[in-house]
Design a protein around this motif. Sequence first.
Motif, mmCIF file in Angstrom:
data_model
loop_
_atom_site.group_PDB
_atom_site.id
_atom_site.type_symbol
_atom_site.label_atom_id
_atom_site.label_comp_id
_atom_site.label_asym_id
_atom_site.label_seq_id
_atom_site.Cartn_x
_atom_site.Cartn_y
_atom_site.Cartn_z
ATOM 1 N N SER A 1 -0.538 6.960 18.169
ATOM 2 C CA SER A 1 0.513 7.781 17.556
ATOM 3 C C SER A 1 -0.084 9.058 16.983
ATOM 4 N N LYS A 2 -1.196 8.896 16.295
ATOM 5 C CA LYS A 2 -1.819 10.080 15.676
ATOM 6 C C LYS A 2 -2.278 11.067 16.744
ATOM 7 N N ARG A 3 -2.805 10.502 17.807
ATOM 8 C CA ARG A 3 -3.285 11.371 18.880
ATOM 9 C C ARG A 3 -2.128 12.147 19.490
ATOM 10 N N ILE A 4 -1.059 11.440 19.767
ATOM 11 C CA ILE A 4 0.101 12.108 20.354
ATOM 12 C C ILE A 4 0.616 13.195 19.412
ATOM 13 N N LEU A 5 0.677 12.852 18.135
ATOM 14 C CA LEU A 5 1.198 13.823 17.171
ATOM 15 C C LEU A 5 0.349 15.094 17.163
ATOM 16 N N LYS A 6 -0.968 14.876 17.234
ATOM 17 C CA LYS A 6 -1.879 16.028 17.224
ATOM 18 C C LYS A 6 -1.580 16.965 18.389
ATOM 19 N N ILE A 7 -1.399 16.333 19.556
ATOM 20 C CA ILE A 7 -1.116 17.142 20.742
ATOM 21 C C ILE A 7 0.196 17.889 20.573
ATOM 22 N N LEU A 8 1.202 17.184 20.080
ATOM 23 C CA LEU A 8 2.509 17.814 19.921
ATOM 24 C C LEU A 8 2.451 18.960 18.916
ATOM 25 N N GLU A 9 1.671 18.743 17.858
ATOM 26 C CA GLU A 9 1.603 19.783 16.827
ATOM 27 C C GLU A 9 0.857 21.012 17.334
ATOM 28 N N LEU B 1 4.969 17.115 27.774
ATOM 29 C CA LEU B 1 5.041 17.099 26.313
ATOM 30 C C LEU B 1 6.330 16.410 25.845
ATOM 31 N N THR B 2 7.386 16.674 26.581
ATOM 32 C CA THR B 2 8.663 16.037 26.239
ATOM 33 C C THR B 2 8.544 14.524 26.345
ATOM 34 N N LEU B 3 7.859 14.084 27.398
ATOM 35 C CA LEU B 3 7.652 12.637 27.584
ATOM 36 C C LEU B 3 6.894 12.062 26.396
ATOM 37 N N LEU B 4 5.831 12.773 26.025
ATOM 38 C CA LEU B 4 5.050 12.305 24.880
ATOM 39 C C LEU B 4 5.891 12.272 23.605
ATOM 40 N N LYS B 5 6.718 13.297 23.470
ATOM 41 C CA LYS B 5 7.559 13.364 22.275
ATOM 42 C C LYS B 5 8.491 12.171 22.220
ATOM 43 N N LYS B 6 9.070 11.825 23.345
ATOM 44 C CA LYS B 6 10.002 10.695 23.385
ATOM 45 C C LYS B 6 9.277 9.404 23.018
ATOM 46 N N VAL B 7 8.040 9.284 23.541
ATOM 47 C CA VAL B 7 7.272 8.080 23.199
ATOM 48 C C VAL B 7 6.994 8.056 21.698
ATOM 49 N N TYR B 8 6.581 9.213 21.176
ATOM 50 C CA TYR B 8 6.257 9.300 19.746
ATOM 51 C C TYR B 8 7.466 8.959 18.889
ATOM 52 N N ASN B 9 8.616 9.551 19.222
ATOM 53 C CA ASN B 9 9.822 9.281 18.448
ATOM 54 C C ASN B 9 10.184 7.812 18.468
ATOM 55 N N LYS C 1 0.836 -1.187 0.000
ATOM 56 C CA LYS C 1 0.000 0.000 0.000
ATOM 57 C C LYS C 1 0.872 1.239 0.000
ATOM 58 N N THR C 2 0.369 2.275 -0.664
ATOM 59 C CA THR C 2 1.119 3.528 -0.744
ATOM 60 C C THR C 2 1.421 4.072 0.641
ATOM 61 N N SER C 3 0.441 3.970 1.545
ATOM 62 C CA SER C 3 0.639 4.546 2.869
ATOM 63 C C SER C 3 1.769 3.847 3.605
ATOM 64 N N HIS C 4 1.908 2.561 3.369
ATOM 65 C CA HIS C 4 2.991 1.822 4.023
ATOM 66 C C HIS C 4 4.348 2.301 3.502
ATOM 67 N N ILE D 1 10.807 3.232 13.146
ATOM 68 C CA ILE D 1 10.897 2.482 11.896
ATOM 69 C C ILE D 1 10.147 3.189 10.767
ATOM 70 N N ALA D 2 8.973 3.679 11.123
ATOM 71 C CA ALA D 2 8.151 4.326 10.113
ATOM 72 C C ALA D 2 7.286 5.359 10.800
ATOM 73 N N ASN D 3 6.859 6.336 10.023
ATOM 74 C CA ASN D 3 6.009 7.359 10.591
ATOM 75 C C ASN D 3 4.591 6.800 10.698
ATOM 76 N N LEU D 4 4.269 6.299 11.908
ATOM 77 C CA LEU D 4 3.001 5.601 12.075
ATOM 78 C C LEU D 4 1.796 6.509 11.849
ATOM 79 N N SER D 5 1.993 7.815 12.027
ATOM 80 C CA SER D 5 0.842 8.701 11.852
ATOM 81 C C SER D 5 0.413 8.793 10.390
ATOM 82 N N LEU D 6 1.227 8.267 9.487
ATOM 83 C CA LEU D 6 0.864 8.308 8.070
ATOM 84 C C LEU D 6 0.068 7.072 7.643
#
Lengths: 303, 664
Positions: free
Chosen positions: B559-567, B645-653, B518-521, B658-663
Amino acid sequence: MKKTNVNTFQGMILKLQHYWADQNCTIMQPLDIEVGAGTSHPITYLQAIGPEPISIAYVQPSRRPTDGRYAKNPHRLQHYYQFQVMLKPAPKNIQDLYLNSLKILNIDLKNEDIRFLEDNWENPTLGASGVGWEIWLNGIEITQFTYFQQIGGLNCNPISGEITYGLERIAMHIQNVNNIYDLVWNNNKITKLTYGDIFKQNEIEKSHYNFKYANTNFLFKMFEEYIKEIEYLLTLKIPLPIPAYEYILKATHTFNLLEARKAISITERKRYILHIRTIAKKIAKTYYDFRKKLGFPNLLKTK
Amino acid sequence: MEKTFLVEIGTEELPAKSLKFLAISFLKSFEVQLKNTNLIYDKILWYASSRRLALKIFGIKKNRNKIKSNKNILKIKSKNGKNLILNKIQSPINNIYKKREYTKKILFNILDKVIHNLPISNQMRWGENQEKFIRPVHTLTMLLDTKIVHGKLFNITSKRIIYGNRFIGNKKIVINSAKEYPSILQDKGKVIADYETRKKLIKEKANNLVLNFNGNIKFSNNLLEEITAIVEWPVALIAKFKKKFLKIPEEILIYIIQNIQKCFLIYTKENQITHYFVLITNIKSSNPKKIITKTEMVVNSKLKDVEFFLQEDCKKKLEEYQAQLQTIIFEKKLGTLLDKTNRLKKLSKWIAKKIKANPERAIRAAILSKCDLTTKMIFEFPGIEGIIGMYYAKKNKEPEDISIAIKEHYRPKFLNDKLPSNKIGDALSISDKIDTLVGLIGIKKIPSGTKDPFALRRAANGILQIIIKNNYDINLINLIKKSKKLYKTKLINTNTIENCITFIFNRLYSIYQTKGCKTSHIQAVLNKSETNLINFHLKVKAISYFCSLKISEKIITNSKRILKILEKSDEKLNQNIDSKLLKKTEEIHLKNHLDASQNKLNKYLSRKDYKSFLIELDSFEKYIVNFFKKIMIMEKNKSIRINRLTLLKKVYNLFCKIANLSLL
């Protein structure tokens, strides 16, 4: 006059000329400068530009120095004859006109295999391109059929239809011979002349000349001089595109001879071609502007 | 009332190599346009031959229930010239138009639109026409059952007349009803208009002939399609060339007989080439012998030329042709083929070492790789480069793998082509392709749209396919850098390396898509700038597997949720989490788990066990759930907030290592 005998080279040419004259073409005479193909004749090249109509047909001796084979190859010549037809604008039934011309040469379209194979023609030296076909008769190409789209870098309008017959190949089919030199050129009460009788020695000597003995210093010098002369003619207060065009043809032939001598590294080959093409485009434009200034007089000539 | 619609456009001979593509594009475009109307139908069939394109639509009727959207308002000229606009409100169509005329007009409008927008380049003008098409058009026939659909295309009016075979049968045929097509053409016009039927027929006829011969034809699909596109009334004949020419290498015979002469070679049942071949003619001749004899003459004369050129060429050894390479320009700004050869020597050596091939042999192959381009054979027959080189190398007793590499280094020439069969070929192929790619991108000749004259896309695909298939450990960036260095000062593009990386990696999409990814993968992995192709491959596989598991849903959502918060927050975060600032249980637990899992996850990463890595992320689930439930991220106290937020960022990273799971 006796009926024209298609089974001689001479007769075949006469038949084609009569046929196209009957189709309202003006029968021209060949150009007296060495060229590689009938398209280079100014009556085709220069007339294809601009809106003025024209319908012509002519034989054109064509020279391709690198195709010399010392008369040993029965199918290949460094000098041969094309029959060139140009119809501008290309009439709707141009394909039928061509096929009928084959009929009058006794080619039996109902029983021989004719195919139109896509072939988009290009002459990069002259900045010309077209769309069309190679026409095959029983597996061998006998004609190039092209609708010109661009000449000298300028879009054609109206579109010309160009039909270029490979006369030797067609003759070999009609006369059923397997060797060009056996083609009968003329057969009458007094004599029977074959292609070999007329041209074999020419092929042998020319092959030697083209590949081994042509003086390359002399050819290079000529090439340079031609180019200089062209630039001079185009930069005159009143430019002279017609003599300039003739010099392009001479320069191109000189270049072809140098190629046969392997004196031009193909490094330079592309440079030369580009150079000639730039000049050819300039000539085309100059000629077009000149006709435009005159008000394209031949537009009024059509009855 | 269900109706049948026929449209045939009669032309001059259409280009054989693109006929099928043209016909199918015509069909597909028409289908798409039909969807925008409220006409429905049972099926559409397409027909194509050298002199015609046709479509036949069965079971057309208006769908009264289908409401068109506003976008698809059709303007139709009524008989008295007034414009009428159909909109989605139940307009009293039946009162304004008879049903048939409405359908007719829609069909013509679609045809007009489709014909002028076919995805074909290099269209031509003819006569005094300003409009362009692929070849001049002579007839237009549109029928709705037995009624003519009126209209004009390219100044040709729709009529009942269609043209049959040029040479035999009826030249002009009057067609009364749509349903008569295509059988009327076959019966009266000696034309088989159905492409696939004609193709099958050609194969059958050829096979029947060969049966009597106890032989066998290896049908090349390309040739079969080309011949199908050229002839309208196929007839098969057998011919032969002089037996002595069998000593010409098979590949060259195939090229001359099949590619140039367009005939099918006959092989014995044991797959030995014979001097017989099948030709397909465009006519049922009463004198087939003549056609055969003439064809044999042509073929024999071509083979005689081949014999002559092979002899001439072999007067020198292949390596002696190297010097002449300096007379052939590769690209004006990039030098000659001799310059290229010198670069290929170094590149092949470098690659050979990486892939555990013999570097000396790779260098030798590079030296010989382009030599055949200056031979008489190639001058005469430019399509067999590589094959000639291989043959001459073998004659000169060069090692087998080098000879084969010379032929195969052009592979893969297209997406599903074979790859080189030995490592020398691989090294040489990659070298040649990367050299061309880096060179051209380096002088800013990046392909765009349909213009890719140096086939850079194919080159990039080729490099990737070879590396991926063989699992070669070649770092693409280093490969690009090495290639760039060899060009010394010739490259003017200051972004050469970046442009090359982007260009090559974009090709990964098409390659992996054809593998069913899949393209998203692909996107998710590409987003992490993985430049090692083996890793990339493993990661995409892992992600695809991961996404098929149930646990992936929650992980991706998190992952998407965390990204939203970080953004959302645009505050500057810290490098590290300050444990002292962690007050509540849930955030402490999350941090602890983060620390505890590092070891395990790192081990997975270093072992390239990406599947296990991703599965392990499931262990975070309960901690994250609790964190979101109980923790106030947007805490008023700045340092605590930043810390969370830093904690969340570390978890997100970590999640996105391996891959950007939010995509996904």
